[in-house]
Scaffold this active site. Structure first.
Site, PDB file in Angstrom:
ATOM      1  N   TYR A 114      -5.163  -3.780   3.194  1.00  0.00           N
ATOM      2  CA  TYR A 114      -4.553  -4.155   1.874  1.00  0.00           C
ATOM      3  C   TYR A 114      -3.125  -4.630   2.116  1.00  0.00           C
ATOM      4  O   TYR A 114      -2.472  -4.221   2.801  1.00  0.00           O
ATOM      5  CB  TYR A 114      -4.828  -3.274   0.928  1.00  0.00           C
ATOM      6  CG  TYR A 114      -3.626  -2.258   0.690  1.00  0.00           C
ATOM      7  CD1 TYR A 114      -3.815  -1.199   1.706  1.00  0.00           C
ATOM      8  CD2 TYR A 114      -2.827  -2.176  -0.186  1.00  0.00           C
ATOM      9  CE1 TYR A 114      -3.092  -0.135   1.489  1.00  0.00           C
ATOM     10  CE2 TYR A 114      -1.955  -1.067  -0.429  1.00  0.00           C
ATOM     11  CZ  TYR A 114      -2.049  -0.093   0.423  1.00  0.00           C
ATOM     12  OH  TYR A 114      -1.238   1.051   0.609  1.00  0.00           O
ATOM     13  N   LYS A 125      -1.856  -0.978   7.471  1.00  0.00           N
ATOM     14  CA  LYS A 125      -1.824  -0.881   6.104  1.00  0.00           C
ATOM     15  C   LYS A 125      -3.368  -0.809   5.558  1.00  0.00           C
ATOM     16  O   LYS A 125      -3.823  -1.710   5.151  1.00  0.00           O
ATOM     17  CB  LYS A 125      -1.190  -1.856   5.190  1.00  0.00           C
ATOM     18  CG  LYS A 125      -0.632  -1.412   3.939  1.00  0.00           C
ATOM     19  CD  LYS A 125       0.236  -2.328   3.328  1.00  0.00           C
ATOM     20  CE  LYS A 125       0.619  -2.243   2.026  1.00  0.00           C
ATOM     21  NZ  LYS A 125       0.990  -0.873   1.413  1.00  0.00           N
TER      22      LYS A 125
END
Ligand SMILES: Cc1ncc(COP(=O)(O)O)c(C=O)c1O
Length: 281
Positions: A31, A146
């Site tokens: 994300y 991430k």
């Protein structure tokens, strides 16, 4: 709220994600969060480059859909956020497939979801500074990716909330790596110290901007781990992140940092960062 889901802009209530989605079953996805100031995106290229690096690291095919910076801009307009500060969240998972740990076959297409919402930081926190707590590092050694698998960050952040703190700082082998949602800096004798880029931290976009500002302001930087045991000697501490900007930390656990007020280097960086936000596009 109008959201983006696999190529379409639809009301949030109409999103239908399969229970077989690997994001749901395995946390198998990545994300990004991009801030927008008065409708203009801040460092979207850097965020999208990082998204691309995260996808590559997990070997998730980059979806061939609309350019994600265009998606972010459209979401801001479609949700009436053009004149406000907002954040755009985007998530890509490996897609839906019969549950099996190994990757599904090539026909599985990634699931792409994004939304924009109004967002404002409480200015008083920048002025007064905030408290942080230290927690043992409990994440995997690929914190540079991430990924949506954020359980250690969730647990750490909850501990911070329960302690009345803004952030939880992870301690790996006696050294502060970063926060649950931010990077960490400490100032010793006029020099900003922060954990070096490695697999143990997320390469924060705010961190990059702030280190660049340090260079421009002639503030010396040392990309070197800060020992938890040295925190009591720090003159200033701060956390950096898209949803924190440059936030002074004036207390860590029971320790007061410096004189308990935001320090002069932190304030200079806050001011410079505010100016830098004007370059959003
Ligand atoms: C673990 C972690 N470190 C650092 C950051 C700061 O990154 P950025 O400045 O790109 O928002 C974040 C932001 O979400 C984060 O989750």
């Amino acid at each position: 709220m109008i959201v983006y889901f696999n190529g379409n802009y639809i009301p949030k209530e109409e999103v239908a994600i399969s229970p077989d989605d690997r994001g749901f079953l395995f946390g198998d996805g990545v994300y990004e969060v991009i801030c927008a100031y008065s409708g203009r995106l801040f460092r979207s290229d850097a965020h999208l480059e990082r998204l691309s690096r995260s996808l590559k690291a997990l070997r998730i095919e980059e979806p061939r859909l609309e350019k994600l910076s265009d998606v972010a801009r459209k979401l801001i307009v479609k949700n009436g956020l053009k004149d406000l500060d907002a954040k755009v969240y985007m998530q890509i998972t490996r897609g839906a497939a019969v549950r099996d740990h190994a990757f599904p076959n090539d026909k599985t297409s990634p699931t792409v979801y994004a939304f924009a919402s109004a967002f404002a930081i409480k200015e008083s926190k920048w002025e007064s500074g905030v408290k942080a707590i230290c927690v043992p590092e409990m994440r995997w050694p690929r914190c540079d990716i991430k990924t949506v698998a954020l359980l250690p960050n969730v647990l750490a952040n909850q501990l911070a909330v329960e302690a009345g703190a803004e952030e939880a700082l992870f301690v790996r082998d006696g050294f502060i790596t970063e926060g649950a949602v931010s990077n960490f800096c400490a100032v010793f004798d006029g020099r900003v110290h922060t954990y070096p880029e490695s697999h143990y931290i997320l390469s924060g976009i705010t961190r990059t901007v702030v280190l660049d500002l340090c260079r421009r302001l002639d503030i010396p930087v040392k990309e070197f781990p800060v020992a938890e045991s040295r925190l009591k000697q720090a003159d200033e501490c701060m956390i950096l992140g898209s949803t924190k900007e440059v936030m002074p930390v004036v207390q860590i656990d029971d320790m007061v940092i410096g004189d308990g007020k935001p320090g002069s280097i932190t304030q200079r960086l806050q001011k410079a960062f505010k100016n830098e936000k004007l370059t959003a596009e």
